[in-house]
Design a protein around this motif. Structure first.
Motif, short mmCIF file in Angstrom:
data_model
loop_
_atom_site.label_atom_id
_atom_site.label_comp_id
_atom_site.label_asym_id
_atom_site.label_seq_id
_atom_site.Cartn_x
_atom_site.Cartn_y
_atom_site.Cartn_z
N MET A 122 0.85 -1.17 0.00
CA MET A 122 0.00 0.00 0.00
C MET A 122 0.89 1.23 0.00
SD MET A 122 -3.16 -1.27 2.50
CE MET A 122 -2.64 -0.30 3.83
N ASN A 123 0.44 2.23 -0.74
CA ASN A 123 1.16 3.49 -0.83
C ASN A 123 0.30 4.59 -0.22
OD1 ASN A 123 3.37 2.42 -2.43
ND2 ASN A 123 1.90 2.31 -4.10
N PHE A 124 0.90 5.40 0.66
CA PHE A 124 0.19 6.46 1.35
C PHE A 124 0.64 7.80 0.80
CE2 PHE A 124 0.12 2.81 4.01
CZ PHE A 124 -1.07 2.86 4.72
N PHE A 125 -0.34 8.65 0.46
CA PHE A 125 -0.06 9.99 -0.07
C PHE A 125 -0.76 11.00 0.82
CE2 PHE A 125 -0.04 7.02 -3.60
CZ PHE A 125 1.16 7.31 -4.23
N SER A 126 0.02 11.83 1.50
CA SER A 126 -0.56 12.89 2.30
C SER A 126 -0.87 14.05 1.37
CB SER A 126 0.42 13.34 3.39
OG SER A 126 -0.13 14.43 4.08
N LEU A 127 -2.13 14.44 1.33
CA LEU A 127 -2.55 15.52 0.44
C LEU A 127 -2.57 16.86 1.16
CD1 LEU A 127 -5.40 13.67 -1.48
CD2 LEU A 127 -2.97 13.81 -2.03
N GLY A 128 -2.13 16.85 2.41
CA GLY A 128 -2.07 18.09 3.17
C GLY A 128 -3.43 18.54 3.62
N SER A 129 -3.45 19.60 4.35
CA SER A 129 -4.71 20.16 4.84
C SER A 129 -5.35 20.96 3.71
CB SER A 129 -4.43 21.06 6.05
OG SER A 129 -5.63 21.55 6.53
N MET A 130 -6.55 20.57 3.33
CA MET A 130 -7.23 21.20 2.20
C MET A 130 -7.90 22.51 2.59
SD MET A 130 -6.42 19.03 -0.08
CE MET A 130 -7.46 19.17 -1.52
N VAL A 131 -8.29 22.66 3.85
CA VAL A 131 -8.90 23.89 4.35
C VAL A 131 -8.39 24.12 5.77
CG1 VAL A 131 -11.00 23.75 2.95
CG2 VAL A 131 -10.95 22.66 5.16
N PRO A 132 -8.42 25.36 6.25
CA PRO A 132 -7.97 25.61 7.63
C PRO A 132 -8.71 24.75 8.64
CG PRO A 132 -8.34 27.67 6.45
CD PRO A 132 -8.85 26.56 5.56
N PHE A 155 -4.38 -8.67 6.18
CA PHE A 155 -3.88 -7.33 6.45
C PHE A 155 -4.78 -6.25 5.82
CE2 PHE A 155 -1.32 -3.70 5.03
CZ PHE A 155 -0.95 -3.20 6.25
N ILE A 156 -5.13 -6.42 4.57
CA ILE A 156 -5.92 -5.40 3.89
C ILE A 156 -7.35 -5.37 4.43
CG2 ILE A 156 -6.91 -4.75 1.64
CD1 ILE A 156 -4.20 -5.10 0.50
N THR A 157 -7.92 -6.53 4.67
CA THR A 157 -9.27 -6.58 5.25
C THR A 157 -9.26 -5.91 6.62
OG1 THR A 157 -9.71 -8.63 4.07
CG2 THR A 157 -11.17 -8.10 5.89
N ASP A 158 -8.26 -6.21 7.44
CA ASP A 158 -8.15 -5.58 8.76
C ASP A 158 -7.94 -4.08 8.63
OD1 ASP A 158 -8.49 -8.04 9.95
OD2 ASP A 158 -6.39 -8.28 10.52
N TYR A 159 -7.11 -3.68 7.67
CA TYR A 159 -6.84 -2.25 7.47
C TYR A 159 -8.14 -1.51 7.13
CZ TYR A 159 -5.29 2.18 5.70
OH TYR A 159 -5.14 3.54 5.50
N LEU A 160 -8.85 -2.00 6.13
CA LEU A 160 -10.08 -1.33 5.71
C LEU A 160 -11.14 -1.37 6.81
CD1 LEU A 160 -10.34 -2.51 2.01
CD2 LEU A 160 -9.71 -0.23 2.83
N GLY A 161 -11.29 -2.51 7.46
CA GLY A 161 -12.30 -2.65 8.50
C GLY A 161 -11.98 -1.91 9.77
#
Length: 142
Positions: A1-11, A35-41
């Motif tokens: 899995m790849n995680f992308f932080s999109l930052g704070s979109m609004v204050p 792992f993925i089922t546990d992650y999503l759940g």
């Protein structure tokens, strides 16, 4: 899995993180593992899952069906993104077919199916807006 932080979109907003699970379409649910089922759940702050389906296929693959079934069993809202619509002739017909197939199978599907093309930049702004609405960052325009 790849995680992308999109930052704070609004204050004062929570940081938005996009999680990509590449290659799920090439593996069965058993290969995704617990792992993925546990992650999503286990994600209390998970707002939505976006399932990408290739428009060239024009229907649901077995792995798509498995993923949809998993979303239903975990009671997770999910949306469908129909990709590569630049490669098909009748986008509306494929969107209608995929919509019907998903609605027949899924309780937690959130319409509409979102047709996009990265090549043509088709409907990418609509997809981005849909994500912001799903996350509660932007109010729906209706």
């Amino acid at each position: 899995m790849n995680f992308f932080s999109l930052g704070s979109m609004v204050p004062q907003a929570t940081v938005l993180t996009l999680v990509d699970m590449p290659g799920y379409g090439y593996r069965s649910r058993l290969q995704w593992g617990k792992f993925i089922t546990d992650y999503l759940g286990g994600r209390k702050r998970l707002r939505s899952v976006y399932l990408l389906i290739d428009a060239n296929v024009g229907e649901l693959k077995q792995t798509d069906e498995q993923c949809i079934d998993m979303m239903n069993s975990l009671q997770l809202p999910f949306r469908i993104v129909l990709t590569k619509v630049d490669k098909i002739r009748n986008t509306d017909a494929v969107v209608a077919k995929v919509t019907q197939l998903v609605q027949d199978r899924a309780s937690f599907f959130v319409p509409p199916v979102l047709p996009v093309s990265a090549v043509l930049k088709y409907e990418l702004a609509e997809l981005r807006l849909n994500i912001l609405i799903a996350c509660g960052i932007v109010k729906p325009p209706y």
